[in-house]
Design a protein around this motif. Structure first.
Motif, PDB file in Angstrom:
ATOM      1  N   SER A  26       0.843  -1.198   0.000  1.00  0.00           N
ATOM      2  CA  SER A  26       0.000   0.000   0.000  1.00  0.00           C
ATOM      3  C   SER A  26       0.881   1.253   0.000  1.00  0.00           C
ATOM      4  CB  SER A  26      -0.904  -0.020   1.233  1.00  0.00           C
ATOM      5  OG  SER A  26      -1.718   1.123   1.241  1.00  0.00           O
ATOM      6  N   HIS A  27       0.423   2.251  -0.698  1.00  0.00           N
ATOM      7  CA  HIS A  27       1.161   3.507  -0.825  1.00  0.00           C
ATOM      8  C   HIS A  27       0.173   4.637  -0.529  1.00  0.00           C
ATOM      9  CE1 HIS A  27       4.103   6.286  -2.452  1.00  0.00           C
ATOM     10  NE2 HIS A  27       3.264   6.709  -3.376  1.00  0.00           N
ATOM     11  N   SER A  28       0.624   5.735   0.059  1.00  0.00           N
ATOM     12  CA  SER A  28      -0.286   6.845   0.383  1.00  0.00           C
ATOM     13  C   SER A  28       0.093   8.107  -0.381  1.00  0.00           C
ATOM     14  CB  SER A  28      -0.247   7.155   1.880  1.00  0.00           C
ATOM     15  OG  SER A  28      -0.834   6.101   2.599  1.00  0.00           O
ATOM     16  N   VAL A  29      -0.918   8.825  -0.821  1.00  0.00           N
ATOM     17  CA  VAL A  29      -0.711  10.101  -1.529  1.00  0.00           C
ATOM     18  C   VAL A  29      -1.716  11.109  -0.974  1.00  0.00           C
ATOM     19  CG1 VAL A  29      -0.884  11.271  -3.773  1.00  0.00           C
ATOM     20  CG2 VAL A  29       0.004   8.947  -3.667  1.00  0.00           C
ATOM     21  N   VAL A  30      -1.221  12.259  -0.506  1.00  0.00           N
ATOM     22  CA  VAL A  30      -2.153  13.316  -0.106  1.00  0.00           C
ATOM     23  C   VAL A  30      -2.463  14.112  -1.376  1.00  0.00           C
ATOM     24  CG1 VAL A  30      -2.555  15.319   1.361  1.00  0.00           C
ATOM     25  CG2 VAL A  30      -1.217  13.392   2.229  1.00  0.00           C
ATOM     26  N   ASN A  31      -3.715  14.118  -1.745  1.00  0.00           N
ATOM     27  CA  ASN A  31      -4.108  14.700  -3.030  1.00  0.00           C
ATOM     28  C   ASN A  31      -5.276  15.667  -2.861  1.00  0.00           C
ATOM     29  OD1 ASN A  31      -4.165  14.790  -6.009  1.00  0.00           O
ATOM     30  ND2 ASN A  31      -6.167  13.842  -5.754  1.00  0.00           N
ATOM     31  N   THR A  32      -5.147  16.809  -3.525  1.00  0.00           N
ATOM     32  CA  THR A  32      -6.285  17.730  -3.614  1.00  0.00           C
ATOM     33  C   THR A  32      -7.089  17.338  -4.839  1.00  0.00           C
ATOM     34  OG1 THR A  32      -5.167  19.512  -2.461  1.00  0.00           O
ATOM     35  CG2 THR A  32      -6.942  20.155  -3.948  1.00  0.00           C
ATOM     36  N   LEU A  33      -8.323  16.910  -4.605  1.00  0.00           N
ATOM     37  CA  LEU A  33      -9.210  16.476  -5.683  1.00  0.00           C
ATOM     38  C   LEU A  33     -10.141  17.644  -5.997  1.00  0.00           C
ATOM     39  CD1 LEU A  33      -9.676  13.558  -6.986  1.00  0.00           C
ATOM     40  CD2 LEU A  33     -11.756  13.526  -5.637  1.00  0.00           C
ATOM     41  N   GLU A  34     -10.146  18.061  -7.243  1.00  0.00           N
ATOM     42  CA  GLU A  34     -11.037  19.160  -7.633  1.00  0.00           C
ATOM     43  C   GLU A  34     -11.822  18.751  -8.868  1.00  0.00           C
ATOM     44  OE1 GLU A  34      -9.262  22.797  -9.134  1.00  0.00           O
ATOM     45  OE2 GLU A  34     -11.023  23.967  -8.577  1.00  0.00           O
ATOM     46  N   CYS A  35     -13.104  19.039  -8.843  1.00  0.00           N
ATOM     47  CA  CYS A  35     -13.931  18.755 -10.008  1.00  0.00           C
ATOM     48  C   CYS A  35     -13.609  19.783 -11.092  1.00  0.00           C
ATOM     49  CB  CYS A  35     -15.407  18.848  -9.612  1.00  0.00           C
ATOM     50  SG  CYS A  35     -16.487  18.370 -10.968  1.00  0.00           S
ATOM     51  N   ALA A  36     -13.526  19.326 -12.346  1.00  0.00           N
ATOM     52  CA  ALA A  36     -13.223  20.248 -13.458  1.00  0.00           C
ATOM     53  C   ALA A  36     -14.247  21.385 -13.517  1.00  0.00           C
ATOM     54  CB  ALA A  36     -13.215  19.481 -14.775  1.00  0.00           C
ATOM     55  N   GLY A  37     -15.460  21.115 -13.015  1.00  0.00           N
ATOM     56  CA  GLY A  37     -16.522  22.132 -13.078  1.00  0.00           C
ATOM     57  C   GLY A  37     -16.564  23.038 -11.856  1.00  0.00           C
ATOM     58  N   ASN A  38     -15.599  22.904 -10.939  1.00  0.00           N
ATOM     59  CA  ASN A  38     -15.607  23.763  -9.748  1.00  0.00           C
ATOM     60  C   ASN A  38     -15.554  25.233 -10.182  1.00  0.00           C
ATOM     61  OD1 ASN A  38     -15.589  24.372  -7.013  1.00  0.00           O
ATOM     62  ND2 ASN A  38     -13.340  24.312  -6.870  1.00  0.00           N
ATOM     63  N   GLY A  39     -16.441  26.053  -9.625  1.00  0.00           N
ATOM     64  CA  GLY A  39     -16.463  27.472  -9.980  1.00  0.00           C
ATOM     65  C   GLY A  39     -17.312  27.776 -11.208  1.00  0.00           C
TER      66      GLY A  39
END
Ligand code: MTE
Length: 392
Positions: free
Chosen positions: A116-129
């Motif tokens: 197992s590997h961990s990644v801290v990721n900011t997930l943003e929807c392409a339609g945000n805003g």
């Protein structure tokens, strides 16, 4: 908390009533009826803004974007169709096939035996805003909060692909989710290029912030394509297929494409003049003080979050005079390559009316523009953020 939550629910109910109800982006070749009624009492989603309860689309209120890791109940949710109604970890299987040496079928228990590997990721929807684009464009009218950050963990996609044996002719990797698609709605299937699929940080995530994924976020496993638009990270993953060319489906074309040249606001764009959206833009939001707030003169912390997809944030600037002068904000110490940086600026405020702005710059030299690139689907909005406040 109760009254604030009620207030937010009333706001989103009012927004729905005045016609900002969710509807679908015209480039997609299908339409769906709008929800007639909103069920606003959604258990476990404390204070979240309901953009669609039919397909379950929840926006994170901007004041919640103030922790490096977003608690799971405050993590935005974006579903194109219905979540799978039956999900049983014991029966779930992941098939890996297409252009590979040996097709595989993995159970959750087998997946768990891989490192197992961990990644801290900011997930943003392409339609945000999207809701801030002018002229307005159709689609879910997201405000600023279709974005959140979590620590995702699970096996590397690369390890699974290598088990199946990748060939030199392989160019793309396709993901299929278990969504329940009504009528003629196309299934949510997308692909990513093989280079990104083999990146050591691209995961088959089974955990989020240390706990198994919840149903809204793709239980029992989802793709996690860090730094890219949220649509790349397919939830309720059931099939991985290696392809010699990009998957040709509705959510690759005409969906999730951006004009090659900035169009004139309001203009149509020909499909051949667009490309598939991959990485996120540079962007910042002010999570406090809130727009329209009345404050007391003295020291006021202007704070927020800034992110840049596959690039790093190098600077966030704040203006307290609507852009006449800019001051450099202090970046939070918590950082990871694909994660946002929290930031803060201590403002010594005197009484008056103010427009506060935030502007981020990244390691690729990109800076937030004053005006976003308008496009017919309202993707990748990243204009300088602003809030208006009154200091007494
Ligand atoms: N995966 C499936 N199977 N079905 C979907 O509708 N939505 C995508 C992506 N993965 C979607 C999906 C989109 S558009 C986004 S922005 C992210 O999931 C949102 O992930 P979240 O709901 O965990 O925040």
């Amino acid at each position: 908390m109760k009254s604030r939550r009620d207030f937010l629910k009333r706001i989103s109910a009012a927004a729905l009533a005045v016609g900002t109800a969710p509807f679908f982006v015209p480039p997609l070749s299908w339409t769906l009826p709008y929800p007639e009624q909103q069920t606003l009492d959604l258990p476990g989603e404390d204070g979240m803004i309901v953009r669609s309860s039919r397909f379950f689309d929840l926006e994170t209120p901007v004041e919640y974007l103030n922790t490096w890791l977003t608690p799971v109940p405050h993590f935005f949710v974006r579903n194109h169709t219905h979540e799978p109604s039956e999900l049983n970890a014991a029966d779930w299987k992941l098939s890996v096939g297409g252009e590979v040496e040996k097709s595989l079928t993995l159970t959750l228990a087998e997946l768990a035996t891989l490192e197992s590997h961990s990644v801290v990721n900011t997930l943003e929807c392409a339609g945000n805003g999207r809701g801030l684009q002018r002229p307005q464009v159709p689609g879910i009218q997201w405000g600023k909060g279709a974005v959140s950050t979590a620590r995702f963990s699970g096996p590397r996609l690369r390890d699974v692909l290598q088990r199946a044996g990748v060939k030199s002719t392989d160019k793309h990797v396709m993901f299929r989710g278990l969504d329940e698609v009504p009528g003629k709605v196309p299934p949510f299937i997308r692909s990513i290029p093989i280079e990104k699929a083999l990146d050591p940080d691209t995961l088959i995530a089974t955990h989020m912030n240390g706990a198994p994924l919840t149903k809204h976020h793709g239980f029992p496993a989802r793709a996690l394509v860090p730094g890219w638009i949220g649509a790349a990270s397919i939830k309720w993953l059931t099939e991985i297929k290696v392809l010699p060319s990009e998957f040709a489906g509705n959510f690759m074309s005409p969906g999730y494409r951006f004009p090659n040249q900035p169009p004139k606001p309001g203009d149509a764009v020909k499909p051949e003049d667009t490309h598939v959206i991959t990485g996120l833009n540079v962007k910042s939001v002010i999570s406090g003080p809130l727009d329209g707030s009345s404050l007391k003169a003295g020291k006021i912390a202007v704070h927020g979050a800034a992110w840049a997809g596959e690039a790093d944030i190098v600077k966030v600037e704040v203006s307290t005079d609507n852009g006449a002068t800019w001051m450099v904000a202090t970046l939070g110490h918590e950082q990871a390559h694909f994660a946002w940086r929290l930031w803060a600026y201590e403002w010594k405020a005197k009484s008056g009316e103010y427009t506060l702005l935030s502007r981020a710059t990244d390691s690729q030299g990109r800076t937030q523009p004053a005006t976003p690139v308008w496009n017919p689907s309202g993707y990748l909005y990243n204009a300088i953020d602003q809030v208006k406040v009154n200091v007494a």
